[in-house]
Write a protein that holds these residues in place. Structure first.
Motif, PDB file in Angstrom:
ATOM      1  N   PRO A  80       0.830  -1.201   0.000  1.00 56.66           N
ATOM      2  CA  PRO A  80       0.000   0.000   0.000  1.00 56.66           C
ATOM      3  C   PRO A  80       0.864   1.251   0.000  1.00 56.66           C
ATOM      4  O   PRO A  80       2.086   1.177   0.214  1.00 56.66           O
ATOM      5  CB  PRO A  80      -0.755  -0.108   1.323  1.00 56.66           C
ATOM      6  N   LYS A  81       0.252   2.430  -0.209  1.00 60.53           N
ATOM      7  CA  LYS A  81       0.998   3.695  -0.130  1.00 60.53           C
ATOM      8  C   LYS A  81       1.378   3.936   1.325  1.00 60.53           C
ATOM      9  O   LYS A  81       0.539   3.760   2.228  1.00 60.53           O
ATOM     10  CB  LYS A  81       0.118   4.844  -0.621  1.00 60.53           C
ATOM     11  N   ILE A  82       2.611   4.386   1.546  1.00 61.52           N
ATOM     12  CA  ILE A  82       3.091   4.573   2.928  1.00 61.52           C
ATOM     13  C   ILE A  82       2.259   5.637   3.662  1.00 61.52           C
ATOM     14  O   ILE A  82       1.998   5.518   4.867  1.00 61.52           O
ATOM     15  CB  ILE A  82       4.607   4.876   2.950  1.00 61.52           C
ATOM     16  N   GLU A  83       1.767   6.647   2.918  1.00 64.69           N
ATOM     17  CA  GLU A  83       0.950   7.709   3.548  1.00 64.69           C
ATOM     18  C   GLU A  83      -0.299   7.112   4.185  1.00 64.69           C
ATOM     19  O   GLU A  83      -0.741   7.542   5.251  1.00 64.69           O
ATOM     20  CB  GLU A  83       0.524   8.767   2.512  1.00 64.69           C
ATOM     21  N   LYS A  84      -0.875   6.116   3.518  1.00 70.70           N
ATOM     22  CA  LYS A  84      -2.096   5.463   4.030  1.00 70.70           C
ATOM     23  C   LYS A  84      -1.793   4.753   5.358  1.00 70.70           C
ATOM     24  O   LYS A  84      -2.584   4.787   6.301  1.00 70.70           O
ATOM     25  CB  LYS A  84      -2.588   4.409   3.018  1.00 70.70           C
ATOM     26  N   ILE A  85      -0.629   4.098   5.415  1.00 71.44           N
ATOM     27  CA  ILE A  85      -0.247   3.365   6.632  1.00 71.44           C
ATOM     28  C   ILE A  85      -0.073   4.362   7.785  1.00 71.44           C
ATOM     29  O   ILE A  85      -0.540   4.127   8.909  1.00 71.44           O
ATOM     30  CB  ILE A  85       1.064   2.565   6.388  1.00 71.44           C
ATOM     31  N   PHE A  86       0.572   5.500   7.497  1.00 67.36           N
ATOM     32  CA  PHE A  86       0.756   6.539   8.522  1.00 67.36           C
ATOM     33  C   PHE A  86      -0.602   7.013   9.023  1.00 67.36           C
ATOM     34  O   PHE A  86      -0.834   7.114  10.233  1.00 67.36           O
ATOM     35  CB  PHE A  86       1.539   7.729   7.930  1.00 67.36           C
ATOM     36  N   GLU A  87      -1.496   7.273   8.072  1.00 65.29           N
ATOM     37  CA  GLU A  87      -2.813   7.820   8.426  1.00 65.29           C
ATOM     38  C   GLU A  87      -3.582   6.827   9.298  1.00 65.29           C
ATOM     39  O   GLU A  87      -4.099   7.178  10.360  1.00 65.29           O
ATOM     40  CB  GLU A  87      -3.559   8.089   7.113  1.00 65.29           C
ATOM     41  N   LYS A  88      -3.589   5.562   8.884  1.00 66.02           N
ATOM     42  CA  LYS A  88      -4.412   4.581   9.605  1.00 66.02           C
ATOM     43  C   LYS A  88      -3.847   4.282  11.003  1.00 66.02           C
ATOM     44  O   LYS A  88      -4.603   4.190  11.959  1.00 66.02           O
ATOM     45  CB  LYS A  88      -4.519   3.292   8.794  1.00 66.02           C
ATOM     46  N   LEU A  89      -2.527   4.150  11.096  1.00 63.96           N
ATOM     47  CA  LEU A  89      -1.948   3.866  12.420  1.00 63.96           C
ATOM     48  C   LEU A  89      -2.129   5.080  13.343  1.00 63.96           C
ATOM     49  O   LEU A  89      -2.428   4.921  14.533  1.00 63.96           O
ATOM     50  CB  LEU A  89      -0.464   3.507  12.294  1.00 63.96           C
ATOM     51  N   THR A  90      -1.980   6.278  12.792  1.00 64.00           N
ATOM     52  CA  THR A  90      -2.157   7.489  13.607  1.00 64.00           C
ATOM     53  C   THR A  90      -3.614   7.586  14.087  1.00 64.00           C
ATOM     54  O   THR A  90      -3.869   7.892  15.252  1.00 64.00           O
ATOM     55  CB  THR A  90      -1.786   8.755  12.793  1.00 64.00           C
ATOM     56  N   ASN A  91      -4.555   7.281  13.190  1.00 63.51           N
ATOM     57  CA  ASN A  91      -5.976   7.331  13.578  1.00 63.51           C
ATOM     58  C   ASN A  91      -6.289   6.347  14.694  1.00 63.51           C
ATOM     59  O   ASN A  91      -7.198   6.553  15.495  1.00 63.51           O
ATOM     60  CB  ASN A  91      -6.879   7.035  12.375  1.00 63.51           C
ATOM     61  N   LYS A  92      -5.532   5.251  14.746  1.00 62.21           N
ATOM     62  CA  LYS A  92      -5.748   4.269  15.818  1.00 62.21           C
ATOM     63  C   LYS A  92      -5.014   4.660  17.096  1.00 62.21           C
ATOM     64  O   LYS A  92      -4.992   3.909  18.066  1.00 62.21           O
ATOM     65  CB  LYS A  92      -5.250   2.889  15.354  1.00 62.21           C
ATOM     66  N   GLY A  93      -4.337   5.811  17.074  1.00 60.67           N
ATOM     67  CA  GLY A  93      -3.689   6.310  18.297  1.00 60.67           C
ATOM     68  C   GLY A  93      -2.238   5.893  18.453  1.00 60.67           C
ATOM     69  O   GLY A  93      -1.622   6.110  19.502  1.00 60.67           O
ATOM     70  N   TYR A  94      -1.637   5.297  17.416  1.00 63.96           N
ATOM     71  CA  TYR A  94      -0.231   4.900  17.523  1.00 63.96           C
ATOM     72  C   TYR A  94       0.680   6.001  16.981  1.00 63.96           C
ATOM     73  O   TYR A  94       0.250   6.830  16.194  1.00 63.96           O
ATOM     74  CB  TYR A  94       0.018   3.601  16.733  1.00 63.96           C
ATOM     75  N   LYS A  95       1.930   5.931  17.430  1.00 61.35           N
ATOM     76  CA  LYS A  95       2.926   6.873  16.898  1.00 61.35           C
ATOM     77  C   LYS A  95       3.598   6.228  15.696  1.00 61.35           C
ATOM     78  O   LYS A  95       3.930   5.033  15.744  1.00 61.35           O
ATOM     79  CB  LYS A  95       3.978   7.177  17.963  1.00 61.35           C
TER      80      LYS A  95
END
Ligand SMILES: C[S@@+](CC[C@H](N)C(=O)[O-])C[C@H]1O[C@@H](n2cnc3c(N)ncnc32)[C@H](O)[C@@H]1O
Length: 367
Positions: free
Chosen positions: A328-343
Motif C-alpha cells: 500500500p501507499k506509505i501515507e495510508k499506513i501513517f494515516e491509519k496507524l495514527t488514527n488508531k492512536g499509535y505513533k
C-alpha cells in the motif's frame, strides 16, 4: 616517472587541491598510495562543518579540533576556513604525500590556525586532548576508538565513519565478530543493526573508562556508516549507557531473514540522535555556504523525526510480501496507524520504511 594530476575542487567556501582519481560507483579507488579524495562525501563534510560550529558555540574554552586521518586534508582545511570562533584545527596523516598535500592546501587558503601532523593517529591521540576527534578511515574505525576515548575532553565529540558495511551488515559475520565483538547476520534491517553494532562497540569501549556515550547523530548510507557521539565522564553516565547495550532476539522484532534462530549483538538499543541538538545544529545551516544545504536540511529533519522513535523499522514492501499482497501507499499506513492512536515515524534507513509503537498484529490489520 608517473605524472600525478591534481585538480582544485571547491566545497563550501574552501578550495582544495586533490588528486584526480578514477571514480567508480563505489567512489574513487584507494590502492594507489595517493591521498584519497571522495567527492561523494561532500554532504558528510558539510555536516561536520555545522556540527563543529555547534561544538565551538557551546564550548566555553578555546576548542581543539582534530581531523585525525586527513588524506588531502579537505575536511580539516574546511573546518579551519569555514568555522567562526575561538578554535584551532590539527590535521594528521601518516602518509608522506598526504602530509605535503595538506600543507599545500593550507597555503592555498592562507590559513594559520592549523597544526599539521604526520603521526600514527593512535600515537597523536595518546599525546594530546581534543574537543572533537574525526576518524574517517578506509574500512573500520575499530583500531582508533580506544585512543580517541582516552583523548577526548569531557563533553567532547568523537565522529567515526565505517566503510566496512559488509562486515557490519552481516555479509561477513566472522569479520564483524572479530572487529566489533558482535554477532550479526543479514536481514531486512541490516543497516540499522550495523549502525547499532558500531554504536554498541563505542559504548562498550567507553564504559571501561567509566565514561558514557550520547549519540548526537548516527546514520547509514549504502557505502558507509557515520556516528557523532558525545562522551560524558563519570560512572553514572557509563552505567546509564550500558543499560542500552544488549543482545536482541530477531523474534522480538519482525525482521525478514533466513537466519532468525540466533541472538544478534550486543548492540546499542538507545537513541540514534539527540533531537534538541539537531534542532540547534539545523539552524546553523542558514549561516553557512554549503553546496548540499538543501539535502542536509531534509536529512536533518528526518533525523529529528526519527530521534524519539523506537528501534528498528518495517517497510511497506516487506510486510506486503509477508502478507502476499501489493504494497500500500506509505501515507495510508501513517494515516491509519495514527488514527488508531499509535505513533508512526519516517526513517532515514528506507524511503518505504516506518517506525512505530504499534504491535505487529495491529500493523498487519492495517495492511
Ligand atoms: C579515507 S582516507 C581519509 C579521507 C579524508 N578524511 C577525507 O574526507 O577526504 C584515510 C587516510 O588515513 C590515513 N591513515 C591510515 N591509517 C593511519 C594511521 N594509523 N595514522 C595516521 N594516518 C593513517 C591514510 O594515509 C589515508 O590518507
Amino acid at each position: 616517472m608517473i605524472v600525478q594530476k591534481t585538480e582544485i575542487v571547491k566545497e563550501g567556501k574552501t578550495e582544495s587541491l586533490v588528486f584526480k582519481k578514477k571514480v567508480t560507483k563505489k567512489g574513487p579507488g584507494s590502492k594507489d598510495n595517493k591521498p584519497f579524495y571522495n567527492p561523494s562525501m561532500e554532504l558528510s563534510r558539510d555536516l561536520s562543518i555545522v556540527i563543529n560550529q555547534w561544538i565551538i558555540n557551546n564550548c566555553k574554552k578555546h576548542a581543539h579540533l582534530l581531523d585525525g586521518l586527513g588524506a588531502s586534508g579537505i575536511r580539516g582545511v574546511r573546518l579551519a576556513n569555514e568555522l567562526d570562533g575561538d578554535f584551532d584545527v590539527t590535521i594528521n596523516d601518516w602518509n608522506e604525500k598526504a602530509f605535503s598535500l595538506i600543507k599545500k592546501n593550507l597555503e592555498l587558503n592562507k590559513l594559520d590556525n592549523v597544526i599539521v601532523s604526520q603521526k600514527n593517529l593512535n600515537v597523536l591521540l595518546s599525546e594530546n586532548n581534543y574537543h572533537y576527534i574525526d576518524i574517517d578511515p578506509f574500512g573500520s574505525p575499530a583500531h582508533f576508538v580506544d585512543s580517541a576515548i582516552r583523548s577526548v575532553y569531557n563533553h567532547g565529540l568523537i565522529a567515526c565513519s565505517a566503510t566496512d558495511t559488509a562486515a557490519l551488515c552481516g555479509i561477513y559475520p566472522n569479520v564483524c565478530l572479530r572487529r566489533y565483538g558482535a554477532r550479526t547476520f543479514q536481514s531486512s534491517v541490516k543497516h540499522e543493526i550495523g549502525l547499532r553494532i558500531l554504536l554498541g562497540f563505542i559504548c562498550r569501549e567507553t564504559a571501561k573508562y567509566d565514561k558514557g556515550i550520547e549519540p548526537i547523530i548516527s546514520y547509514s548510507t549504502d557505502y558507509y556508516f557515520r556516528v557523532y557521539v558525545k562522551i560524558r565522564n563519570g560512572k553514572s553516565y557509563a552505567n546509564k549507557s550500558m543499560e542500552n547495550f544488549s543482545v536482541i532476539s530477531p523474534k522480538e522484532i519482525l525482521i525478514f531473514s533466513d537466519n532468525d534462530e540466533h541472538d544478534m549483538g550486543p548492540l546499542w538499543l538507545g537513541k540514534l540522535h539527540n533531537k534538541k541538538a539537531i534542532k540547534e545544529i539545523r539552524t546553523l545551516l542558514f549561516k553557512k555556504e554549503l553546496n548540499t544545504k538543501n539535502s542536509l536540511w531534509k536529512l536533518l529533519s528526518l533525523f529529528e523525526e526519527e530521534a524519539n522513535a523506537p528501534p528498528f523499522f518495517y517497510t511497506t514492501d516487506d510486510i506486503a510480501s509477508f502478507l502476499k499482497m501489493a504494497p500500500p501507499k506509505i501515507e495510508k499506513i501513517f494515516e491509519k496507524l495514527t488514527n488508531k492512536g499509535y505513533k508512526v515515524f519516517r526513517t532515514h534507513f528506507s524511503s518505504t520504511g516506518f517506525k512505530t509503537n504499534a504491535p505487529l498484529d495491529e500493523i498487519k490489520k492495517v495492511f
